[in-house]
Design an enzyme around this catalytic site. Structure first.
Site, PDB file in Angstrom:
ATOM      1  N   THR A   1      -0.263  -7.057  13.067  1.00  0.00           N
ATOM      2  CA  THR A   1      -0.973  -6.003  12.348  1.00  0.00           C
ATOM      3  C   THR A   1      -0.180  -5.563  11.137  1.00  0.00           C
ATOM      4  O   THR A   1       0.396  -4.494  11.087  1.00  0.00           O
ATOM      5  CB  THR A   1      -1.258  -4.828  13.282  1.00  0.00           C
ATOM      6  OG1 THR A   1      -1.846  -5.343  14.460  1.00  0.00           O
ATOM      7  CG2 THR A   1      -2.217  -3.865  12.650  1.00  0.00           C
TER       8      THR A   1
ATOM      9  N   ASN B   1      -0.392  10.493   5.651  1.00  0.00           N
ATOM     10  CA  ASN B   1      -1.672  10.101   6.234  1.00  0.00           C
ATOM     11  C   ASN B   1      -2.752  11.163   6.115  1.00  0.00           C
ATOM     12  O   ASN B   1      -3.946  10.847   6.163  1.00  0.00           O
ATOM     13  CB  ASN B   1      -1.470   9.694   7.699  1.00  0.00           C
ATOM     14  CG  ASN B   1      -0.882   8.304   7.817  1.00  0.00           C
ATOM     15  OD1 ASN B   1      -1.564   7.318   7.651  1.00  0.00           O
ATOM     16  ND2 ASN B   1       0.430   8.241   8.028  1.00  0.00           N
TER      17      ASN B   1
ATOM     18  N   THR C   1      -7.144  10.673  -0.514  1.00  0.00           N
ATOM     19  CA  THR C   1      -7.285  11.615  -1.624  1.00  0.00           C
ATOM     20  C   THR C   1      -6.050  11.654  -2.502  1.00  0.00           C
ATOM     21  O   THR C   1      -6.057  12.260  -3.547  1.00  0.00           O
ATOM     22  CB  THR C   1      -7.553  13.039  -1.086  1.00  0.00           C
ATOM     23  OG1 THR C   1      -6.504  13.401  -0.167  1.00  0.00           O
ATOM     24  CG2 THR C   1      -8.890  13.079  -0.360  1.00  0.00           C
TER      25      THR C   1
ATOM     26  N   LYS D   1       4.129  -6.973   3.913  1.00  0.00           N
ATOM     27  CA  LYS D   1       3.872  -5.573   3.643  1.00  0.00           C
ATOM     28  C   LYS D   1       3.539  -4.912   4.977  1.00  0.00           C
ATOM     29  O   LYS D   1       3.058  -5.544   5.909  1.00  0.00           O
ATOM     30  CB  LYS D   1       2.732  -5.364   2.637  1.00  0.00           C
ATOM     31  CG  LYS D   1       1.360  -5.834   3.061  1.00  0.00           C
ATOM     32  CD  LYS D   1       0.553  -4.925   3.966  1.00  0.00           C
ATOM     33  CE  LYS D   1       0.313  -3.571   3.356  1.00  0.00           C
ATOM     34  NZ  LYS D   1      -0.590  -2.747   4.263  1.00  0.00           N
TER      35      LYS D   1
ATOM     36  N   THR E   1       0.860  -1.181   0.000  1.00  0.00           N
ATOM     37  CA  THR E   1       0.000   0.000   0.000  1.00  0.00           C
ATOM     38  C   THR E   1       0.902   1.239   0.000  1.00  0.00           C
ATOM     39  O   THR E   1       1.329   1.685  -1.047  1.00  0.00           O
ATOM     40  CB  THR E   1      -0.975  -0.008   1.196  1.00  0.00           C
ATOM     41  OG1 THR E   1      -0.259  -0.278   2.399  1.00  0.00           O
ATOM     42  CG2 THR E   1      -2.050  -1.072   0.999  1.00  0.00           C
TER      43      THR E   1
ATOM     44  N   GLU F   1       5.765   4.724   7.563  1.00  0.00           N
ATOM     45  CA  GLU F   1       5.401   5.846   6.694  1.00  0.00           C
ATOM     46  C   GLU F   1       6.210   7.095   7.055  1.00  0.00           C
ATOM     47  O   GLU F   1       6.135   7.611   8.166  1.00  0.00           O
ATOM     48  CB  GLU F   1       3.900   6.118   6.806  1.00  0.00           C
ATOM     49  CG  GLU F   1       3.085   5.033   6.137  1.00  0.00           C
ATOM     50  CD  GLU F   1       1.601   5.135   6.400  1.00  0.00           C
ATOM     51  OE1 GLU F   1       0.839   4.601   5.578  1.00  0.00           O
ATOM     52  OE2 GLU F   1       1.208   5.734   7.417  1.00  0.00           O
TER      53      GLU F   1
END
Length: 412
Positions: free
Chosen positions: A199, A407, A412, A188, A162, A285
């Site tokens: 998780t 995030n 979007t 991933k 992702t 991230e």
């Protein structure tokens, strides 16, 4: 890692070009079906024969439909022969329609692979709260040219991503009495990583013949020390799991917990899961650094693990590491609010090779030397409680400006 219980010469070796297709009888691949704009978003794993299977799952109460379907498949007879995975859409919080779509994914992949539906696990990851575009997924499954002998692990690794910035994989082999045994993994994970049973998505394949309860026990024990000891942002996902398939095609007699080989297997599984865990933590991230926290001298292993994970999960510790600021106060503060009782007058703290706290008090250290150490891509923090003999290690990453940017615009 050497294993003395069988022979001091027996050890797991990394296979440089190995992947989840390296264990005998496994195939994998990935395609673009249109959930994402350009990148691959549909992957699969296939075993030539039914494989003993075990999994651990997210503890988030909003458990997504694919996990329910996968649990049902594994619980039917303790085996799997195929896994179908989509990214870009989590199929989570999608109600009855979402559950029907998860079953449909299982059905169409089983038809494609010509295997039983209950021998298929279904996995989804991505945006929460949107229904799957089933027409695209059906077309994607139909487009798979070949399941058997398809050794395209890189495409599978890409298809499950992702917000990841790199693919994650590892492969190990060893030889016993002229038999080669292989354990390999792919994963991933980048955000929403604060596991309590797993998780992220982790997939492990092995050609070892091992009893189902033994496999499940090994996975649970290894997960507690690896995947459950990483954190990126403190959020626990609705979807993710770690899955192991063991198809027995190495040709060994079935291993059980009573066999010497169980220790050997568990050590190999530990190496694979720890490597994947560290790769996930490093790819948090917006992350620029991997943080490893080791807590020594605890009364119990549980105490050490809780404190280590509390430190590595502290937003203030994470931002200090990102800013290359040796702010030891944030570390001892995290120890203090971890919920574990300690003797504050004994604690010792080091950042890398630099002693910064001794007997619970700060010591004089070279600020510039500490700042220079914090420029490294891997930062080690060691805390000694001087209260016992148990240890625990946790992994995480720094918290950067890019984490907010990624995030803030995820949907979007």
């Amino acid at each position: 890692m050497e294993v003395g219980i069988l022979s001091k010469k027996v050890k797991w070796n990394a296979v440089e070009q190995g992947n989840i297709c390296t264990p005998k009888g496994f195939s994998a691949g990935g395609v673009h079906c249109g959930i994402k704009r350009k990148r691959k978003d549909l992957g699969w794993i296939y075993s030539e024969v039914p494989a003993t299977a075990a999994a651990v799952y997210t503890t988030n109460q909003f458990q997504a439909p694919p996990l329910k379907v996968s649990q049902e498949s594994i619980n039917t007879n303790g085996s799997l022969q195929g896994v179908i995975v989509n990214s870009g859409n989590a199929n989570s919080c999608t109600g009855k329609e979402g559950l029907q779509n998860a079953y449909k994914m299982r059905e169409i992949f089983a038809e494609k692979a010509r295997i039983k539906e209950q021998d298929v696990a279904v996995v989804s990851t991505g945006v929460i709260g949107e229904q799957l575009p089933m027409n695209k997924i059906i077309t994607g499954v139909e487009s798979i040219s070949s399941l058997v002998n398809c050794e395209d692990a890189p495409s599978f690794e890409e298809a499950i991503m992702t917000t990841d910035t790199f693919t994650k994989h590892i492969c190990l082999q060893l030889e016993i009495e002229n038999k080669v045994f292989t354990i390999a993994g792919a994963a991933k994970g980048s955000g929403m990583v604060h596991p309590n049973m797993a998780t992220m998505l982790g997939f492990v394949t092995t050609d070892i013949h091992i009893q189902h309860d033994t496999l499940h026990q090994a996975l649970r024990e290894v997960t507690a020390e690896t995947f459950n000891m990483i954190t990126v942002d403190g959020d626990t996902s609705t979807n993710d799991m770690v899955l192991v398939m063991a198809n027995g095609m190495a040709g060994n007699e079935q291993w059980t917990q009573n066999d010497d080989e169980y220790t050997l297997f568990k050590e190999g599984l530990h190496i694979v899961c720890q490597s994947l865990s560290q790769q996930i933590a490093r790819d948090g991230e917006g992350a620029t650094k991997l943080i490893e926290v080791q807590v020594n001298g605890a009364e119990t292993a549980h105490d050490a693990q809780v404190i280590a994970k509390t430190i590595v999960g502290s937003s203030l510790v994470k931002t200090a590491v990102f800013g290359e600021d040796p702010n030891w106060g944030r570390i001892v503060s995290a120890v203090g609010y971890s919920g574990i009782s300690i003797d504050t007058e004994k604690i010792k703290v080091m950042i890398g090779p630099i002693l910064i706290v001794k007997d619970g008090m700060p010591v004089v250290f070279c600020e510039e030397e500490a700042k220079f150490y914090l420029k490294n891509e891997k930062i080690e923090i060691v805390v000694d409680l001087l209260a016992g003999s148990e240890n625990g290690t946790a992994w995480g990453c720094d918290l950067s400006y890019d984490y907010v940017r990624i995030n803030a615009s995820y949907r979007t």
